[in-house]
Write a protein that holds these residues in place. Structure first.
Motif, short mmCIF file in Angstrom:
data_model
loop_
_atom_site.label_atom_id
_atom_site.label_comp_id
_atom_site.label_asym_id
_atom_site.label_seq_id
_atom_site.Cartn_x
_atom_site.Cartn_y
_atom_site.Cartn_z
N PRO A 51 0.82 -1.21 0.00
CA PRO A 51 0.00 0.00 0.00
C PRO A 51 0.85 1.26 0.00
N VAL A 52 0.26 2.30 -0.52
CA VAL A 52 0.85 3.63 -0.44
C VAL A 52 -0.21 4.53 0.15
N PHE A 53 0.14 5.19 1.23
CA PHE A 53 -0.80 6.08 1.89
C PHE A 53 -0.27 7.49 1.73
N PHE A 54 -1.01 8.32 1.04
CA PHE A 54 -0.46 9.62 0.68
C PHE A 54 -1.55 10.68 0.73
N TYR A 55 -1.12 11.91 0.52
CA TYR A 55 -2.08 12.99 0.33
C TYR A 55 -1.41 14.09 -0.47
N ILE A 56 -2.25 14.90 -1.09
CA ILE A 56 -1.73 16.07 -1.80
C ILE A 56 -1.92 17.26 -0.87
N ASP A 57 -0.87 18.01 -0.71
CA ASP A 57 -0.90 19.17 0.18
C ASP A 57 -1.99 20.15 -0.26
N PRO A 58 -2.81 20.65 0.66
CA PRO A 58 -3.87 21.58 0.25
C PRO A 58 -3.33 22.85 -0.40
N GLU A 59 -2.10 23.19 -0.13
CA GLU A 59 -1.54 24.38 -0.77
C GLU A 59 -1.37 24.21 -2.26
N PHE A 60 -1.51 23.02 -2.72
CA PHE A 60 -1.48 22.76 -4.15
C PHE A 60 -2.54 23.59 -4.87
N ALA A 61 -3.69 23.74 -4.24
CA ALA A 61 -4.78 24.45 -4.89
C ALA A 61 -4.51 25.93 -4.98
N GLU A 62 -3.58 26.43 -4.14
CA GLU A 62 -3.32 27.86 -4.15
C GLU A 62 -2.11 28.23 -4.97
N ASP A 63 -1.40 27.25 -5.47
CA ASP A 63 -0.19 27.55 -6.23
C ASP A 63 -0.58 27.92 -7.67
N PRO A 64 -0.21 29.10 -8.11
CA PRO A 64 -0.61 29.50 -9.47
C PRO A 64 0.03 28.63 -10.56
N ARG A 65 1.19 28.04 -10.22
CA ARG A 65 1.81 27.21 -11.25
C ARG A 65 1.07 25.90 -11.44
N MET A 66 0.25 25.54 -10.49
CA MET A 66 -0.40 24.24 -10.54
C MET A 66 -1.81 24.34 -11.08
N VAL A 67 -2.13 25.52 -11.62
CA VAL A 67 -3.52 25.72 -12.04
C VAL A 67 -3.93 24.72 -13.11
N ASN A 68 -3.00 24.40 -14.00
CA ASN A 68 -3.37 23.51 -15.10
C ASN A 68 -3.04 22.06 -14.85
N VAL A 69 -2.59 21.76 -13.66
CA VAL A 69 -2.19 20.38 -13.39
C VAL A 69 -3.40 19.61 -12.91
#
Lengths: 89, 282
Positions: free
Chosen positions: B229-247
């Motif tokens: 298993p892999v237990f992970f999460y995406i950091d909520p700051e991902f949503a606020e990063d302008p570079r990640m808008v299109n990801v």
């Protein structure tokens, strides 16, 4: 461990996991929970949000069988699932 | 100008004084006239000039102390001493700068490490990235990200290693579980060790693994198959990063290598305060 050798481009830096590595489940003790989780995923079009209960149960199974360090469920991000299964959305 | 030159030099210089030079040559040229006399030109003349030249030789260090000013004129001597002093200071500054550069190049390595850790550039683990964050993070429900899984094996490792789901849809701030499966079809126990990769690279710094099966030796007995298993999460700051808008798609890729007995691989990352919790069993 990226192989993109572009000068100036950021390369990927692997990081060790926060809580270390899962011991291997050699005896398949939690296999049934895993199967339940996988079935839930397949039924719900692989949406993780809808299968969080099953993942919580799998991790609880691991903790019971000493295959994972004991952690309070809030620390694993399941805080909302402990109190009431109602706001599972 | 006359004072600077020793007498013999003057003669050599003015030997070349052209006949057609406008204006009467100075007294120095007249004094130098002997070299214009017949017999003073041609090869014989040059030899005599050179011999005269040879009469003046550089004062040897034994005759007088080192660094004697080259001139006898007091004005120019002080000027020369002034130049020498300035040369010395410049040389000192240059030498100090060279040593400083050398020191800076040695200091750059730990300083850069410190800088990376504080600013979190290059995806290095930021200090203070603790489990308290997981407790308090709020899922960003309107940003759905698709995570695809990839599994690779090194050529020398004969495991069958594959993900158990091709993709999973998560939102930032929510912990997620995913499974890989590995089987050892050989008749000998094999130890493998894995590493991972996240594409796109910039999104990799938001991809946090709580627990997984990487960077530690995993032993598979003959004909054994396990779920990983892999237990992970995406950091909520991902949503606020302008570079990640299109990801919208992140690919997690694991690669297994064969581990040799007794080999201890160093953990990636610079910070040495990242302690792995030991496996509770086995």
């Amino acid at each position: 461990m990226s192989t993109a050798m572009n000068f100036g481009s950021k390369s990927f830096q692997p990081r060790p996991p926060d809580k270390g590595s899962f011991p291997l489940d050699h005896f398949g003790e939690c296999k049934s929970f895993k199967e339940k989780f996988m079935k839930c995923l397949r039924d719900n079009n692989f949406e993780n949000t809808l299968c969080r209960n099953e993942s919580k149960e799998y991790l609880e199974c691991r903790m019971e069988r000493q295959l994972m360090a004991q952690e309070p469920l809030e620390k694993l991000g399941f805080g909302d699932l402990i109190d009431g299964k109602s706001d599972k959305n | 100008m006359g004072g600077l030159w020793p007498p013999a030099w003057r003669r050599v210089v003015f030997c070349g004084w052209p006949w057609s030079h406008v204006g009467r040559p100075t007294r120095a040229a007249e004094r130098a006239e002997p070299c214009l006399r017949p017999g003073r030109s041609g090869p014989a003349g040059t030899e005599q000039g050179l011999r005269r030249l040879g009469a003046w030789r550089r004062p040897s260090p034994a005759e007088q102390p080192l660094r004697r000013p080259k001139s006898t004129n007091p004005y120019t001597r002080s000027q020369e001493e002034d130049w020498r002093r300035r040369n010395k200071t410049v040389l000192t500054y240059v030498a100090a700068a060279a040593v400083g550069m050398l020191g800076a190049s040695y200091a750059a390595v730990p300083l850069y490490r410190l800088y990376c850790q504080t600013t979190g550039l290059g995806g290095s683990a930021a200090a203070g990235h603790a489990s308290d964050q997981i407790e308090n993070m709020v899922p960003v429900k309107d940003r759905i990200i698709k995570i695809t899984f990839n599994a690779d094996v090194h050529a020398s490792l004969q495991w069958n290693f594959r993900p158990q789901q091709t993709e999973i849809y998560v939102v930032p701030g929510e912990t997620a579980l995913a499974f890989y499966k590995a089987k050892n079809p050989t008749d000998k126990p094999v130890i493998g060790i894995s590493t991972y990769n996240v594409v796109p690279f910039e999104a990799g710094q938001y991809f946090n693994k709580i627990q997984c099966f990487c960077f530690e030796e995993q032993r598979l007995n003959p004909q054994e198959e396990v779920d990983m298993p892999v237990f992970f999460y995406i950091d909520p700051e991902f949503a606020e990063d302008p570079r990640m808008v299109n990801v919208d798609l992140i690919t997690l890729s694991y690669t297994f290598f064969e581990a040799k007995e007794g080999h201890k691989l160093p953990l990636p990352g610079y910070s040495s305060n990242h302690q792995l919790s030991p496996p509770s069993n086995l």
